[in-house]
Design an enzyme around this catalytic site. Structure first.
Site, short mmCIF file in Angstrom:
data_model
loop_
_atom_site.label_atom_id
_atom_site.label_comp_id
_atom_site.label_asym_id
_atom_site.label_seq_id
_atom_site.Cartn_x
_atom_site.Cartn_y
_atom_site.Cartn_z
N LYS A 286 0.85 -1.18 0.00
CA LYS A 286 0.00 0.00 0.00
C LYS A 286 0.89 1.23 0.00
O LYS A 286 2.01 1.12 0.50
CB LYS A 286 -0.93 0.03 1.20
N TYR B 74 -4.42 4.28 6.45
CA TYR B 74 -4.93 3.37 7.49
C TYR B 74 -6.21 3.94 8.11
O TYR B 74 -7.11 3.18 8.48
CB TYR B 74 -3.88 3.13 8.59
P1 NAD Z 1 12.41 1.67 2.34
O1 NAD Z 1 12.98 2.97 1.92
O2 NAD Z 1 12.91 1.07 3.61
O3 NAD Z 1 12.64 0.58 1.19
C1 NAD Z 1 12.48 0.89 -0.18
C2 NAD Z 1 13.33 -0.04 -1.01
O4 NAD Z 1 13.21 0.34 -2.37
C3 NAD Z 1 14.82 0.04 -0.65
O5 NAD Z 1 15.37 -1.26 -0.64
C4 NAD Z 1 15.41 0.85 -1.78
O6 NAD Z 1 16.76 0.49 -2.06
C5 NAD Z 1 14.51 0.45 -2.94
N1 NAD Z 1 14.50 1.43 -4.03
C6 NAD Z 1 14.58 1.14 -5.33
N2 NAD Z 1 14.57 2.25 -6.06
C7 NAD Z 1 14.48 3.29 -5.22
C8 NAD Z 1 14.45 4.70 -5.40
N3 NAD Z 1 14.46 5.28 -6.61
N4 NAD Z 1 14.37 5.47 -4.29
C9 NAD Z 1 14.31 4.92 -3.05
N5 NAD Z 1 14.36 3.56 -2.83
C10 NAD Z 1 14.44 2.77 -3.92
O7 NAD Z 1 10.83 1.82 2.36
P2 NAD Z 1 9.77 0.89 3.10
O8 NAD Z 1 9.39 1.51 4.38
O9 NAD Z 1 10.26 -0.51 3.11
O10 NAD Z 1 8.51 1.05 2.11
C11 NAD Z 1 8.41 0.32 0.90
C12 NAD Z 1 6.91 0.14 0.56
O11 NAD Z 1 6.30 -0.61 1.60
C13 NAD Z 1 6.14 1.44 0.46
O12 NAD Z 1 5.18 1.35 -0.55
C14 NAD Z 1 5.43 1.55 1.80
O13 NAD Z 1 4.22 2.28 1.74
C15 NAD Z 1 5.19 0.10 2.13
N6 NAD Z 1 5.14 -0.15 3.59
C16 NAD Z 1 4.09 -0.84 4.08
C17 NAD Z 1 3.98 -1.08 5.43
C18 NAD Z 1 2.83 -1.88 5.97
O14 NAD Z 1 2.69 -1.95 7.20
N7 NAD Z 1 2.04 -2.50 5.12
C19 NAD Z 1 4.96 -0.59 6.30
C20 NAD Z 1 6.04 0.09 5.77
C21 NAD Z 1 6.10 0.32 4.40
#
Ligand code: NAD
Length: 371
Positions: A134, A218
């Site tokens: 999401k 949420y």
């Molecule tokens: P994060 O920044 O920790 O991870 C993002 C990943 O994408 C990294 O591994 C990064 O290297 C990669 N990436 C590839 N291309 C990129 C770019 N151009 N810029 C930045 N990163 C790039 O983020 P996250 O918190 O893991 O979030 C990722 C997804 O998961 C989002 O869509 C977020 O909304 C979702 N999320 C959901 C929940 C949940 O509870 N369902 C919780 C956190 C995040």
């Protein structure tokens, strides 16, 4: 609110049992999964590596079989940790060759929001089912393209709405929908956290928007699944300190009200400057309060009725929300049905999100067509 009783809630009836079974009741028994389906995780960031990957081992119908990352060190590290051979490692350039890997059934997109559509569509074109985090994408047009790509490929699409698989939230939905507290009249839902600077979430080109896309969603989800119906009208107001460097391109706080056909109204908070994780719904005869409501763990729910407040203490669930979410898509694939939290569900949220932004911009209520 002080809980003055702690009750184990048992015998919640068919609604709750069906919710625990997540809606496949008869269909699944006729089509038991024959093998664990393999997930490839795309984007080895915080959520993927800290929350999702450690939980796949607890799944009945899912296993981890592939990794996709632009960083070779991450592929080596997590490949070693989870026993994924280098033949099952991919980067963003060779991602499409995942089509030739029969061990990968499902691609789980855990990338920044603006990349969800591209990787969902590429995965579908490679013949894979898709779990997408999401928010589903950064516009309803992208959501529609993702749904169309999966439909064309004959693959299933599900959105990572883990709270729809979390027992306390399932309990609250069943309680609201059974009308045990009298017909629901009022819902309040607040979600927010202090967003640290210098991250993709604060860059509109990657996030598609601010707190609403990330955490306010949420509040929206809870309002919809507690109401059990679709809103017909939305009214929103935004307040953002544009001198704060975090908010050069995205909003901080955007609060919104939703009107539902039954007359239920929901008041929702979405914030990047304060910590909230709570909701309530009020019926004629009492109310339910949840805090934290949609967290990773530690949920606390109370029901107030007949002048008494009881904490909701549920029997241990067969699996946690993460494993339940991960297992649900293989179950849906084997049962030949649309998953709960389908692409259409993500699209519905995105259309409402667009209306919330429009309302805040134009300073007027926006009617939702429900198409
Ligand atoms: P994060 O920044 O920790 O991870 C993002 C990943 O994408 C990294 O591994 C990064 O290297 C990669 N990436 C590839 N291309 C990129 C770019 N151009 N810029 C930045 N990163 C790039 O983020 P996250 O918190 O893991 O979030 C990722 C997804 O998961 C989002 O869509 C977020 O909304 C979702 N999320 C959901 C929940 C949940 O509870 N369902 C919780 C956190 C995040």
């Amino acid at each position: 609110m002080t809980a003055n009783r702690r009750d184990v809630v048992m015998g919640m009836g068919a609604g709750f049992a069906a919710a625990y079974g997540l809606g496949f009741a008869g269909k699944l028994s006729a089509a038991q999964p024959r093998r664990k389906l393999g997930y490839a995780i795309v984007g080895l960031g915080s959520y993927a590596t800290n929350q999702i990957m450690p939980r796949i081992g607890g799944c009945e119908h899912a296993r981890l079989t592939g990794l996709v990352s632009g960083t070779p060190e991450k592929l080596a590290r997590y490949g070693a940790e989870y026993g994924i051979p280098s033949t099952h490692h991919y980067n963003y350039a060779n991602f499409d060759s995942i089509r030739d890997n029969p061990d990968i059934d499902i691609v789980y997109v855990v990338l920044p929001n603006s990349m969800h559509a591209e990787y969902t569509i590429r995965a579908a074109q490679a013949g894979k089912h898709v779990m997408c985090e999401k928010p589903m994408a950064i516009s309803s047009a992208e959501c529609e393209a993702m749904i169309a790509a999966c439909r064309k490929a004959g693959t299933r699409l599900m959105i990572g709405y883990r709270s729809q698989f979390e027992p306390h939230n399932l309990y609250a939905m069943a309680l609201a929908q059974r009308g045990d507290l009298g017909p629901t009249r009022i819902i309040t839902s607040e979600h927010g956290f202090y967003a640290q600077p210098n991250q993709w979430r604060l860059e509109r080109s990657l996030s598609g928007g601010g707190s609403l896309m990330d955490i306010g969603i949420y509040s929206l989800q809870a309002a919809r699944y507690l109401a059990g119906e679709e809103p017909t009208e939305v009214m929103a107001m935004e307040t953002t300190d544009r001198s704060d460097p975090r908010f050069a391109t995205v909003e901080d706080r955007i609060d919104f009200q939703l009107r539902f056909p039954s007359g239920v109204m929901a008041s929702c908070v979405s914030s990047y400057s304060s910590n909230h994780n709570t909701y309530r719904f009020h019926g004629r005869d009492g109310f339910l309060r949840a805090e934290p409501a949609t967290s990773y763990d530690g949920h606390q729910f109370w029901v107030h009725r007949d002048g008494e407040t009881r904490e909701v203490v549920l029997p241990p669930p067969p699996k946690n929300q993460f494993a339940a979410q991960l297992d649900h898509l293989p179950e849906a694939i084997f049962a030949g049905v649309e998953p709960r939290a389908s692409g259409e569900e993500g699209l519905r949220d995105m259309r409402i999100i667009e209306a919330i932004y429009q309302s805040a911009r134009e300073g007027r209520a926006i009617r939702l067509t429900g198409s």
